[in-house]
Motif scaffolding. Structure first.
Motif, PDB file in Angstrom:
ATOM      1  N   GLY A 180       5.191 -11.331   0.249  1.00 14.35           N
ATOM      2  CA  GLY A 180       4.427 -11.005  -0.956  1.00 14.35           C
ATOM      3  C   GLY A 180       3.031 -11.582  -1.026  1.00 14.35           C
ATOM      4  O   GLY A 180       2.084 -10.887  -1.342  1.00 14.35           O
ATOM      5  N   GLY A 181       2.883 -12.858  -0.737  1.00 12.85           N
ATOM      6  CA  GLY A 181       1.568 -13.492  -0.825  1.00 12.85           C
ATOM      7  C   GLY A 181       0.583 -12.905   0.169  1.00 12.85           C
ATOM      8  O   GLY A 181      -0.584 -12.680  -0.157  1.00 12.85           O
ATOM      9  N   VAL A 182       1.039 -12.634   1.382  1.00  7.41           N
ATOM     10  CA  VAL A 182       0.164 -12.071   2.409  1.00  7.41           C
ATOM     11  C   VAL A 182      -0.199 -10.624   2.043  1.00  7.41           C
ATOM     12  O   VAL A 182      -1.347 -10.211   2.173  1.00  7.41           O
ATOM     13  CB  VAL A 182       0.829 -12.144   3.807  1.00  7.41           C
ATOM     14  CG1 VAL A 182      -0.034 -11.462   4.856  1.00  7.41           C
ATOM     15  CG2 VAL A 182       1.115 -13.580   4.184  1.00  7.41           C
ATOM     16  N   GLY A 183       0.795  -9.881   1.574  1.00  4.28           N
ATOM     17  CA  GLY A 183       0.540  -8.501   1.150  1.00  4.28           C
ATOM     18  C   GLY A 183      -0.448  -8.433   0.000  1.00  4.28           C
ATOM     19  O   GLY A 183      -1.345  -7.585  -0.020  1.00  4.28           O
ATOM     20  N   GLY A 184      -0.298  -9.343  -0.949  1.00  2.00           N
ATOM     21  CA  GLY A 184      -1.232  -9.397  -2.073  1.00  2.00           C
ATOM     22  C   GLY A 184      -2.638  -9.745  -1.620  1.00  2.00           C
ATOM     23  O   GLY A 184      -3.621  -9.189  -2.110  1.00  2.00           O
ATOM     24  N   LEU A 185      -2.737 -10.663  -0.656  1.00  2.09           N
ATOM     25  CA  LEU A 185      -4.038 -11.045  -0.117  1.00  2.09           C
ATOM     26  C   LEU A 185      -4.687  -9.864   0.604  1.00  2.09           C
ATOM     27  O   LEU A 185      -5.886  -9.623   0.456  1.00  2.09           O
ATOM     28  CB  LEU A 185      -3.905 -12.241   0.827  1.00  2.09           C
ATOM     29  CG  LEU A 185      -5.195 -12.716   1.481  1.00  2.09           C
ATOM     30  CD1 LEU A 185      -6.203 -13.177   0.431  1.00  2.09           C
ATOM     31  CD2 LEU A 185      -4.905 -13.834   2.474  1.00  2.09           C
ATOM     32  N   LEU A 186      -3.903  -9.114   1.372  1.00  3.37           N
ATOM     33  CA  LEU A 186      -4.430  -7.929   2.057  1.00  3.37           C
ATOM     34  C   LEU A 186      -4.963  -6.911   1.054  1.00  3.37           C
ATOM     35  O   LEU A 186      -6.031  -6.330   1.259  1.00  3.37           O
ATOM     36  CB  LEU A 186      -3.352  -7.277   2.917  1.00  3.37           C
ATOM     37  CG  LEU A 186      -3.113  -7.872   4.284  1.00  3.37           C
ATOM     38  CD1 LEU A 186      -1.960  -7.159   4.976  1.00  3.37           C
ATOM     39  CD2 LEU A 186      -4.357  -7.799   5.133  1.00  3.37           C
ATOM     40  N   THR A 187      -4.233  -6.696  -0.009  1.00  4.17           N
ATOM     41  CA  THR A 187      -4.670  -5.759  -1.044  1.00  4.17           C
ATOM     42  C   THR A 187      -5.966  -6.230  -1.678  1.00  4.17           C
ATOM     43  O   THR A 187      -6.886  -5.441  -1.889  1.00  4.17           O
ATOM     44  CB  THR A 187      -3.571  -5.575  -2.112  1.00  4.17           C
ATOM     45  OG1 THR A 187      -2.398  -5.071  -1.469  1.00  4.17           O
ATOM     46  CG2 THR A 187      -4.006  -4.620  -3.205  1.00  4.17           C
ATOM     47  N   LEU A 188      -6.042  -7.517  -1.966  1.00  4.29           N
ATOM     48  CA  LEU A 188      -7.261  -8.085  -2.544  1.00  4.29           C
ATOM     49  C   LEU A 188      -8.444  -7.925  -1.593  1.00  4.29           C
ATOM     50  O   LEU A 188      -9.543  -7.546  -2.010  1.00  4.29           O
ATOM     51  CB  LEU A 188      -7.043  -9.558  -2.891  1.00  4.29           C
ATOM     52  CG  LEU A 188      -8.214 -10.292  -3.530  1.00  4.29           C
ATOM     53  CD1 LEU A 188      -8.573  -9.660  -4.873  1.00  4.29           C
ATOM     54  CD2 LEU A 188      -7.885 -11.761  -3.702  1.00  4.29           C
ATOM     55  N   LEU A 189      -8.224  -8.182  -0.303  1.00  7.30           N
ATOM     56  CA  LEU A 189      -9.290  -8.030   0.679  1.00  7.30           C
ATOM     57  C   LEU A 189      -9.724  -6.568   0.812  1.00  7.30           C
ATOM     58  O   LEU A 189     -10.913  -6.283   0.930  1.00  7.30           O
ATOM     59  CB  LEU A 189      -8.844  -8.581   2.038  1.00  7.30           C
ATOM     60  CG  LEU A 189      -8.713 -10.098   2.126  1.00  7.30           C
ATOM     61  CD1 LEU A 189      -8.096 -10.507   3.459  1.00  7.30           C
ATOM     62  CD2 LEU A 189     -10.051 -10.780   1.911  1.00  7.30           C
ATOM     63  N   ALA A 190      -8.769  -5.650   0.790  1.00  2.91           N
ATOM     64  CA  ALA A 190      -9.108  -4.224   0.877  1.00  2.91           C
ATOM     65  C   ALA A 190      -9.901  -3.791  -0.347  1.00  2.91           C
ATOM     66  O   ALA A 190     -10.868  -3.017  -0.242  1.00  2.91           O
ATOM     67  CB  ALA A 190      -7.838  -3.384   1.011  1.00  2.91           C
ATOM     68  N   PHE A 191      -9.527  -4.288  -1.508  1.00  4.37           N
ATOM     69  CA  PHE A 191     -10.250  -3.963  -2.738  1.00  4.37           C
ATOM     70  C   PHE A 191     -11.673  -4.534  -2.682  1.00  4.37           C
ATOM     71  O   PHE A 191     -12.642  -3.856  -3.041  1.00  4.37           O
ATOM     72  CB  PHE A 191      -9.489  -4.492  -3.953  1.00  4.37           C
ATOM     73  CG  PHE A 191     -10.093  -4.085  -5.264  1.00  4.37           C
ATOM     74  CD1 PHE A 191     -10.071  -2.761  -5.680  1.00  4.37           C
ATOM     75  CD2 PHE A 191     -10.687  -5.024  -6.084  1.00  4.37           C
ATOM     76  CE1 PHE A 191     -10.639  -2.378  -6.880  1.00  4.37           C
ATOM     77  CE2 PHE A 191     -11.256  -4.651  -7.296  1.00  4.37           C
ATOM     78  CZ  PHE A 191     -11.226  -3.327  -7.689  1.00  4.37           C
ATOM     79  N   ALA A 192     -11.805  -5.779  -2.206  1.00  6.05           N
ATOM     80  CA  ALA A 192     -13.135  -6.387  -2.076  1.00  6.05           C
ATOM     81  C   ALA A 192     -13.987  -5.603  -1.088  1.00  6.05           C
ATOM     82  O   ALA A 192     -15.188  -5.379  -1.315  1.00  6.05           O
ATOM     83  CB  ALA A 192     -13.008  -7.846  -1.634  1.00  6.05           C
ATOM     84  N   LEU A 229      -4.916   2.040   1.683  1.00  5.72           N
ATOM     85  CA  LEU A 229      -3.609   2.511   2.136  1.00  5.72           C
ATOM     86  C   LEU A 229      -3.059   1.594   3.231  1.00  5.72           C
ATOM     87  O   LEU A 229      -1.877   1.235   3.208  1.00  5.72           O
ATOM     88  CB  LEU A 229      -3.705   3.952   2.645  1.00  5.72           C
ATOM     89  CG  LEU A 229      -2.402   4.562   3.164  1.00  5.72           C
ATOM     90  CD1 LEU A 229      -1.327   4.566   2.079  1.00  5.72           C
ATOM     91  CD2 LEU A 229      -2.645   5.979   3.674  1.00  5.72           C
ATOM     92  N   ALA A 230      -3.907   1.201   4.167  1.00  6.85           N
ATOM     93  CA  ALA A 230      -3.466   0.288   5.221  1.00  6.85           C
ATOM     94  C   ALA A 230      -2.974  -1.028   4.625  1.00  6.85           C
ATOM     95  O   ALA A 230      -1.922  -1.553   5.034  1.00  6.85           O
ATOM     96  CB  ALA A 230      -4.606   0.038   6.208  1.00  6.85           C
ATOM     97  N   ALA A 231      -3.705  -1.546   3.647  1.00 11.39           N
ATOM     98  CA  ALA A 231      -3.287  -2.796   2.998  1.00 11.39           C
ATOM     99  C   ALA A 231      -1.964  -2.620   2.267  1.00 11.39           C
ATOM    100  O   ALA A 231      -1.089  -3.485   2.324  1.00 11.39           O
ATOM    101  CB  ALA A 231      -4.371  -3.275   2.037  1.00 11.39           C
ATOM    102  N   ALA A 232      -1.805  -1.486   1.590  1.00  8.32           N
ATOM    103  CA  ALA A 232      -0.562  -1.241   0.852  1.00  8.32           C
ATOM    104  C   ALA A 232       0.627  -1.116   1.805  1.00  8.32           C
ATOM    105  O   ALA A 232       1.703  -1.675   1.546  1.00  8.32           O
ATOM    106  CB  ALA A 232      -0.700   0.017   0.001  1.00  8.32           C
ATOM    107  N   LEU A 233       0.438  -0.400   2.903  1.00  7.05           N
ATOM    108  CA  LEU A 233       1.528  -0.224   3.865  1.00  7.05           C
ATOM    109  C   LEU A 233       1.877  -1.537   4.553  1.00  7.05           C
ATOM    110  O   LEU A 233       3.055  -1.892   4.673  1.00  7.05           O
ATOM    111  CB  LEU A 233       1.156   0.842   4.894  1.00  7.05           C
ATOM    112  CG  LEU A 233       1.070   2.274   4.360  1.00  7.05           C
ATOM    113  CD1 LEU A 233       0.519   3.212   5.424  1.00  7.05           C
ATOM    114  CD2 LEU A 233       2.427   2.755   3.847  1.00  7.05           C
TER     115      LEU A 233
END
Length: 189
Positions: A134-146, A123-127
Motif C-alpha cells: 500500500g505505501g509504495v503503491g500510494g507513493l507511485l500514484t503521488l509521483l505519477a500525479f506530480a 495507469l502504470a502507477a495504478a496497475l
C-alpha cells in the motif's frame, strides 16, 4: 512542421504528429511543440486524444472504487467529457490576459496530446500500485500525479512562452476545474 496544420493534411497525419508531440513533451523536450500544430484545426483535431485516453480513464476509475459498476458510468462519462472541454474554454480568458491569444491553439493541442502521457503514467502507477504494498503503491500514484502536473506546467510555459509562475496559474485553474467536476460526479454517481 508548420505545414501540418493545413487543410490538405490528413487526420491520421495529425494524430501521428500529436503522438510524437506527446512523446517529446513528456520527456521535457520543447521541440515536441513543433508537432502540436499551431492552428484551430490542429487544436480541434487534438481532441482525438480524449478518445484515446478514455480506456485508461475507465480502467483507473474502475480500479479506484465501484462507481463504474454501480450505475454511475453515465455520470463518470459526462464528467470525463466536461474535463476535456471546460478547461480549454476557460483557459481562453487566462491566455488572453497573458497576451498570448494567438498561441492558444498550440497550447490546447499540446495540452490535449500530453494527456496521453499523463494517463499512461497514472495507469502504470495504478496497475503497479495494485501489485506493491500500500505505501509504495500510494507513493507511485503521488509521483505519477506530480509528474502529470509538471507536464501540464511545462506545456503551458513552453507553448505560451510565459513564466513559470504564470504557467502555474494554468495548472491551478485546471486542478480547480478537475476537482469541481470530480466532486460533482461523486455527488451524482
Amino acid at each position: 512542421m508548420p505545414g501540418l496544420s493545413t487543410p490538405a493534411v490528413t487526420l491520421e497525419t495529425q494524430i501521428a504528429a500529436g503522438l510524437r508531440a506527446a512523446f517529446l513533451l513528456a520527456q521535457g523536450r520543447e521541440e515536441g511543440l513543433r508537432f502540436a500544430l499551431l492552428s484551430m484545426e490542429g487544436a480541434a483535431r487534438s481532441f482525438w486524444a480524449g478518445a484515446a485516453c478514455l480506456i485508461p480513464f475507465l480502467i483507473i476509475r474502475g480500479m479506484g472504487d465501484d462507481a463504474l459498476l454501480s450505475g454511475g458510468l453515465a455520470v463518470e462519462l459526462i464528467g470525463y467529457m466536461l474535463g476535456w472541454v471546460v478547461f480549454p474554454l476557460a483557459s481562453t480568458a487566462l491566455v488572453d490576459a497573458s497576451g498570448r491569444g494567438p498561441l492558444w491553439p498550440l497550447f490546447i493541442a499540446a495540452w490535449n496530446w500530453t494527456n496521453l502521457a499523463q494517463y499512461a503514467a497514472l495507469l502504470a502507477a495504478a496497475l503497479l500500485g495494485r501489485l506493491l504494498p500500500g505505501g509504495v503503491g500510494g507513493l507511485l500514484t503521488l509521483l505519477a500525479f506530480a509528474y502529470a502536473l509538471w507536464m501540464e506546467w511545462f506545456v503551458a510555459k513552453s507553448a505560451l512562452r510565459i513564466s513559470g509562475i504564470r504557467a502555474g496559474m494554468f495548472v491551478l485553474m485546471d486542478m480547480a476545474i478537475g476537482l469541481t467536476i470530480a466532486s460533482t460526479v461523486a455527488r451524482l454517481g
